[in-house]
Design a protein around this motif. Structure first.
Motif, PDB file in Angstrom:
ATOM      1  N   THR A  10      -9.281  26.360   8.635  1.00 28.97           N
ATOM      2  CA  THR A  10      -8.335  27.470   8.753  1.00 28.97           C
ATOM      3  C   THR A  10      -7.164  27.029   9.627  1.00 28.97           C
ATOM      4  O   THR A  10      -7.343  26.288  10.603  1.00 28.97           O
ATOM      5  N   PRO A  11      -5.942  27.445   9.295  1.00 32.02           N
ATOM      6  CA  PRO A  11      -4.759  26.929   9.999  1.00 32.02           C
ATOM      7  C   PRO A  11      -4.796  27.110  11.507  1.00 32.02           C
ATOM      8  O   PRO A  11      -4.370  26.215  12.244  1.00 32.02           O
ATOM      9  N   ASP A  12      -5.304  28.247  12.001  1.00 28.21           N
ATOM     10  CA  ASP A  12      -5.288  28.454  13.449  1.00 28.21           C
ATOM     11  C   ASP A  12      -6.270  27.525  14.160  1.00 28.21           C
ATOM     12  O   ASP A  12      -5.957  26.963  15.221  1.00 28.21           O
ATOM     13  N   VAL A  13      -7.462  27.336  13.566  1.00 31.27           N
ATOM     14  CA  VAL A  13      -8.430  26.411  14.167  1.00 31.27           C
ATOM     15  C   VAL A  13      -7.906  24.980  14.087  1.00 31.27           C
ATOM     16  O   VAL A  13      -8.009  24.216  15.047  1.00 31.27           O
ATOM     17  N   HIS A  14      -7.324  24.609  12.956  1.00 32.28           N
ATOM     18  CA  HIS A  14      -6.791  23.258  12.815  1.00 32.28           C
ATOM     19  C   HIS A  14      -5.661  23.002  13.816  1.00 32.28           C
ATOM     20  O   HIS A  14      -5.550  21.896  14.361  1.00 32.28           O
ATOM     21  N   ALA A  15      -4.849  24.009  14.070  1.00 29.82           N
ATOM     22  CA  ALA A  15      -3.762  23.829  15.036  1.00 29.82           C
ATOM     23  C   ALA A  15      -4.308  23.504  16.428  1.00 29.82           C
ATOM     24  O   ALA A  15      -3.713  22.707  17.170  1.00 29.82           O
ATOM     25  N   ASP A  16      -5.441  24.103  16.792  1.00 30.83           N
ATOM     26  CA  ASP A  16      -6.059  23.803  18.086  1.00 30.83           C
ATOM     27  C   ASP A  16      -6.650  22.395  18.115  1.00 30.83           C
ATOM     28  O   ASP A  16      -6.633  21.726  19.157  1.00 30.83           O
ATOM     29  N   ARG A  17      -7.177  21.939  16.976  1.00 31.33           N
ATOM     30  CA  ARG A  17      -7.827  20.643  16.906  1.00 31.33           C
ATOM     31  C   ARG A  17      -6.837  19.498  16.722  1.00 31.33           C
ATOM     32  O   ARG A  17      -7.125  18.356  17.083  1.00 31.33           O
ATOM     33  N   ARG A  18      -5.678  19.786  16.162  1.00 38.03           N
ATOM     34  CA  ARG A  18      -4.765  18.728  15.720  1.00 38.03           C
ATOM     35  C   ARG A  18      -4.344  17.765  16.840  1.00 38.03           C
ATOM     36  O   ARG A  18      -4.280  16.548  16.609  1.00 38.03           O
ATOM     37  N   PRO A  19      -4.049  18.226  18.058  1.00 34.35           N
ATOM     38  CA  PRO A  19      -3.692  17.259  19.110  1.00 34.35           C
ATOM     39  C   PRO A  19      -4.788  16.227  19.377  1.00 34.35           C
ATOM     40  O   PRO A  19      -4.502  15.052  19.618  1.00 34.35           O
ATOM     41  N   PHE A  20      -6.041  16.666  19.324  1.00 34.84           N
ATOM     42  CA  PHE A  20      -7.152  15.721  19.507  1.00 34.84           C
ATOM     43  C   PHE A  20      -7.195  14.709  18.359  1.00 34.84           C
ATOM     44  O   PHE A  20      -7.447  13.516  18.566  1.00 34.84           O
ATOM     45  N   LEU A  21      -6.955  15.177  17.146  1.00 38.49           N
ATOM     46  CA  LEU A  21      -7.038  14.320  15.972  1.00 38.49           C
ATOM     47  C   LEU A  21      -5.909  13.293  15.939  1.00 38.49           C
ATOM     48  O   LEU A  21      -6.121  12.132  15.576  1.00 38.49           O
ATOM     49  N   LEU A  22      -4.716  13.722  16.342  1.00 38.45           N
ATOM     50  CA  LEU A  22      -3.603  12.766  16.397  1.00 38.45           C
ATOM     51  C   LEU A  22      -3.845  11.723  17.483  1.00 38.45           C
ATOM     52  O   LEU A  22      -3.518  10.538  17.312  1.00 38.45           O
ATOM     53  N   ALA A  23      -4.440  12.156  18.596  1.00 39.97           N
ATOM     54  CA  ALA A  23      -4.797  11.196  19.650  1.00 39.97           C
ATOM     55  C   ALA A  23      -5.832  10.210  19.144  1.00 39.97           C
ATOM     56  O   ALA A  23      -5.782   9.018  19.466  1.00 39.97           O
ATOM     57  N   ARG A  24      -6.770  10.701  18.347  1.00 45.17           N
ATOM     58  CA  ARG A  24      -7.770   9.821  17.749  1.00 45.17           C
ATOM     59  C   ARG A  24      -7.087   8.710  16.962  1.00 45.17           C
ATOM     60  O   ARG A  24      -7.441   7.527  17.088  1.00 45.17           O
ATOM     61  N   ASN A  25      -6.107   9.076  16.143  1.00 47.10           N
ATOM     62  CA  ASN A  25      -5.414   8.072  15.331  1.00 47.10           C
ATOM     63  C   ASN A  25      -4.690   7.054  16.197  1.00 47.10           C
ATOM     64  O   ASN A  25      -4.686   5.856  15.904  1.00 47.10           O
ATOM     65  N   ARG A  26      -4.078   7.523  17.279  1.00 46.38           N
ATOM     66  CA  ARG A  26      -3.349   6.601  18.161  1.00 46.38           C
ATOM     67  C   ARG A  26      -4.318   5.627  18.848  1.00 46.38           C
ATOM     68  O   ARG A  26      -4.013   4.438  18.985  1.00 46.38           O
ATOM     69  N   ILE A  27      -5.459   6.142  19.280  1.00 45.20           N
ATOM     70  CA  ILE A  27      -6.448   5.271  19.930  1.00 45.20           C
ATOM     71  C   ILE A  27      -6.976   4.241  18.939  1.00 45.20           C
ATOM     72  O   ILE A  27      -7.108   3.057  19.265  1.00 45.20           O
ATOM     73  N   GLN A  28      -7.250   4.665  17.718  1.00 40.96           N
ATOM     74  CA  GLN A  28      -7.762   3.734  16.714  1.00 40.96           C
ATOM     75  C   GLN A  28      -6.732   2.652  16.408  1.00 40.96           C
ATOM     76  O   GLN A  28      -7.070   1.459  16.295  1.00 40.96           O
TER      77      GLN A  28
END
Length: 351
Positions: A10-28
């Motif tokens: 759901t867009p609102d839940v994804h918006a809360d998770r997205r900063p963590f996920l983008l950080a995941r990509n940067r770390i990888q």
């Protein structure tokens, strides 16, 4: 049993998770650069294997390959890419790294997910102490990518700029439980259940009549030792008893212990490393002991990978490590649950 709704999309839940996920990509991406700069080759291993691994307390997902005749051959989703990576070392690779999706059944919680990403890397012809240095650099790298001054998990912190504390398992048992662990291990590595049980009783810890030496060891580790590790700075818990290191070679100076260490930060286990055992006969014996224990406790076993054992007989001396990549991302971002740092979590089952 049914599946629960999956609100992560759901867009609102994804918006809360997205900063963590983008950080995941940067770390990888940063880790891929770190390995490439050190002449590691990134490899990609098959998920389907004839054996998911042979540790007594790991649980796999089973499936089957169906041939043209309709005949079914059991296969498993691997719990680690370790067997395949070691075959690649036998094939001639010297430094390899692998981001692998791995699968473990009966595991779900804030730090556990049925499907997660394991980062494994191997160094042929290099001592396992080098992996300790790798861990220190990787912790600092992950924190640097996110701009975190401290690694954090549920109020606990760990300074990634400080060198990890190196603590032997025997010293940890003395320090945190008042138990002389090595007194319950013979010079050849055999364990004395009665002696360890007496030590636990003296320390005020529960002992059941059907507890094995391994059960008692795990109780002290989980209840007394692990809750004290990785606070303020990371802890490298090393020199595990040989009986608790099925894939590691015995230490040259003391065969009661093996070249195995685990990395902890903020009380969270992050990685498990070995100076790799390359004696195929001894490895078979240990696997058979592990499967006998699995049969005793759970009433099931997994097959041995005969192809792996054949390759192991020709594998060069090497050191290897498996790091829970999602957990590393959690600590570098301050996430409270593993599903916050996984792009598309596995559906949950309802009782």
């Amino acid at each position: 049993m049914s599946l629960k709704p999956s609100p992560w999309w759901t867009p609102d839940v994804h918006a809360d998770r997205r900063p963590f996920l983008l950080a995941r990509n940067r770390i990888q991406a940063a880790l891929r650069g770190w390995f490439a700069a050190r002449d590691f080759i990134e490899v990609d291993t098959a998920t389907l294997q004839v054996s998911p691994g042979n540790e007594a307390h790991l649980h796999a997902f089973e499936t089957a390959a169906i041939g043209h005749s309709g005949a079914r051959t059991p296969l498993y989703l691997h719990t680690s890419p370790e067997f395949a990576c070691k075959k690649l070392l036998t094939a001639g690779e010297r430094r390899i790294a692998c981001f692998a999706h791995v699968y473990r059944n009966r595991e779900r919680g804030p730090l556990h997910h049925p499907e997660f990403t394991m980062l494994e890397w191997y160094r042929a012809g290099e001592a396992y102490d080098v992996l300790m240095e790798d861990c220190a650099e990787i912790l600092a790298l992950a924190a640097g990518v996110t701009g975190a001054a401290m690694l954090a998990y549920r109020g606990a912190t760990c300074d990634p700029a400080l060198p990890p504390e190196r603590l032997t398992v025997a010293e940890a048992f003395r320090r945190h439980a008042g138990i002389d662990l090595l007194a319950s291990i013979d010079p050849d590595g055999a364990t004395d259940r009665a002696r360890l049980a007496a030590s636990l009783r003296a320390a005020g810890l529960r002992v059941a009549e059907d507890d094995t030496w391994a059960d008692l060891f795990s109780r002290v580790l989980v209840e007394k030792v692990e809750p004290q590790l990785g606070f303020g700075r990371a802890t490298i818990l090393c020199e595990y008893p040989t009986a608790e290191a099925a894939l590691a070679r015995p230490a040259a100076r003391d065969r009661r212990v093996a070249e195995r260490f685990e990395l902890y930060a903020c009380g969270v286990e992050l990685a498990n490393a070995f100076g790799e055992l390359t004696d195929a006969g001894e490895q078979r014996r240990r696997f058979e002991l592990e499967m006998a224990e699995k049969a005793r406790v759970y009433g099931e076993t997994y097959p041995l990978d005969e192809d792996f054992l054949a390759a192991l007989a020709h594998m060069p001396e090497a050191s290897g490590i498996a790091l829970g990549f999602d957990r590393l991302v959690m600590l570098a971002t301050g996430a409270a649950r593993i599903d916050q740092v996984i792009w598309a979590p596995v559906a949950e089952t309802a009782p």
